[in-house]
Design a protein around this motif. Structure first.
Motif, PDB file in Angstrom:
ATOM      1  N   ASN A   6       0.890  -1.173   0.091  1.00 19.12           N
ATOM      2  CA  ASN A   6      -0.147  -0.238  -0.212  1.00 19.12           C
ATOM      3  C   ASN A   6       1.004   1.707   0.177  1.00 19.12           C
ATOM      4  O   ASN A   6       0.400   2.331   0.373  1.00 19.12           O
ATOM      5  CB  ASN A   6      -1.173   0.103   1.157  1.00 19.12           C
ATOM      6  CG  ASN A   6      -0.444   0.331   2.402  1.00 19.12           C
ATOM      7  OD1 ASN A   6       1.469  -0.643   2.463  1.00 19.12           O
ATOM      8  ND2 ASN A   6      -0.443  -0.054   3.209  1.00 19.12           N
ATOM      9  N   VAL A   7       1.779   1.193  -0.479  1.00 21.41           N
ATOM     10  CA  VAL A   7       2.762   2.749   0.182  1.00 21.41           C
ATOM     11  C   VAL A   7       3.356   2.814  -1.349  1.00 21.41           C
ATOM     12  O   VAL A   7       3.234   2.587  -2.337  1.00 21.41           O
ATOM     13  CB  VAL A   7       4.507   1.821  -0.033  1.00 21.41           C
ATOM     14  CG1 VAL A   7       5.356   3.009   0.626  1.00 21.41           C
ATOM     15  CG2 VAL A   7       4.604   1.396   1.230  1.00 21.41           C
ATOM     16  N   LYS A   8       3.316   4.101  -1.559  1.00 17.98           N
ATOM     17  CA  LYS A   8       3.211   4.623  -3.344  1.00 17.98           C
ATOM     18  C   LYS A   8       4.725   4.674  -3.178  1.00 17.98           C
ATOM     19  O   LYS A   8       5.452   4.786  -2.386  1.00 17.98           O
ATOM     20  CB  LYS A   8       2.337   6.297  -3.193  1.00 17.98           C
ATOM     21  CG  LYS A   8       1.177   6.504  -2.322  1.00 17.98           C
ATOM     22  CD  LYS A   8       0.328   7.789  -2.711  1.00 17.98           C
ATOM     23  CE  LYS A   8      -0.885   8.245  -1.956  1.00 17.98           C
ATOM     24  NZ  LYS A   8      -0.961  10.023  -1.805  1.00 17.98           N
ATOM     25  N   LYS A   9       4.452   4.587  -4.674  1.00 15.97           N
ATOM     26  CA  LYS A   9       5.806   5.143  -4.865  1.00 15.97           C
ATOM     27  C   LYS A   9       6.361   6.289  -5.174  1.00 15.97           C
ATOM     28  O   LYS A   9       8.373   6.391  -4.934  1.00 15.97           O
ATOM     29  CB  LYS A   9       5.162   5.337  -6.692  1.00 15.97           C
ATOM     30  CG  LYS A   9       7.401   5.202  -7.622  1.00 15.97           C
ATOM     31  CD  LYS A   9       6.802   5.119  -9.130  1.00 15.97           C
ATOM     32  CE  LYS A   9       8.458   4.903 -10.162  1.00 15.97           C
ATOM     33  NZ  LYS A   9       7.900   5.307 -11.125  1.00 15.97           N
ATOM     34  N   GLU A  10       5.944   7.106  -4.931  1.00 22.45           N
ATOM     35  CA  GLU A  10       6.173   8.815  -4.895  1.00 22.45           C
ATOM     36  C   GLU A  10       7.279   8.664  -3.015  1.00 22.45           C
ATOM     37  O   GLU A  10       7.881   9.624  -2.942  1.00 22.45           O
ATOM     38  CB  GLU A  10       5.417   9.740  -4.744  1.00 22.45           C
ATOM     39  CG  GLU A  10       4.786  10.029  -6.299  1.00 22.45           C
ATOM     40  CD  GLU A  10       3.867   9.094  -7.115  1.00 22.45           C
ATOM     41  OE1 GLU A  10       3.862   8.477  -6.219  1.00 22.45           O
ATOM     42  OE2 GLU A  10       3.258   9.126  -7.713  1.00 22.45           O
ATOM     43  N   ASP A  11       6.590   8.083  -2.345  1.00 27.99           N
ATOM     44  CA  ASP A  11       6.294   8.148  -0.672  1.00 27.99           C
ATOM     45  C   ASP A  11       7.987   6.989  -1.129  1.00 27.99           C
ATOM     46  O   ASP A  11       8.702   7.291  -0.453  1.00 27.99           O
ATOM     47  CB  ASP A  11       5.970   6.948  -0.007  1.00 27.99           C
ATOM     48  CG  ASP A  11       4.443   8.335  -0.015  1.00 27.99           C
ATOM     49  OD1 ASP A  11       4.871   9.030  -0.279  1.00 27.99           O
ATOM     50  OD2 ASP A  11       3.953   6.808   0.535  1.00 27.99           O
ATOM     51  N   VAL A  12       8.333   6.097  -1.717  1.00 26.61           N
ATOM     52  CA  VAL A  12       9.936   5.392  -1.980  1.00 26.61           C
ATOM     53  C   VAL A  12      10.400   5.897  -2.485  1.00 26.61           C
ATOM     54  O   VAL A  12      11.900   6.034  -1.940  1.00 26.61           O
ATOM     55  CB  VAL A  12       9.543   4.032  -2.474  1.00 26.61           C
ATOM     56  CG1 VAL A  12      10.324   3.213  -2.976  1.00 26.61           C
ATOM     57  CG2 VAL A  12       8.537   3.356  -2.139  1.00 26.61           C
TER      58      VAL A  12
END
Length: 54
Positions: A6-12
């Protein structure tokens, strides 16, 4: 890095950039072994979305 689904690519992306800015060296492990990489030499980071079914 391994993250939850559930983690967004932008957060990573943001987390990777922060880690590169904070640390001078990084230890990277892959199929070919363990490597010490100087953060100042990193020019490209690829983030892939892989789903692992257990």
């Amino acid at each position: 890095m391994i993250k939850e689904s559930n983690v967004k690519k932008e957060d990573v992306e943001q987390e990777v950039v922060e880690k590169l800015n904070q640390n001078k060296y990084h230890i990277v492990k892959n199929d070919q072994g363990t490597f010490k990489i100087d953060s100042s030499l990193v020019r490209f980071v690829r983030i892939i979305d892989v789903k692992i079914l257990v």
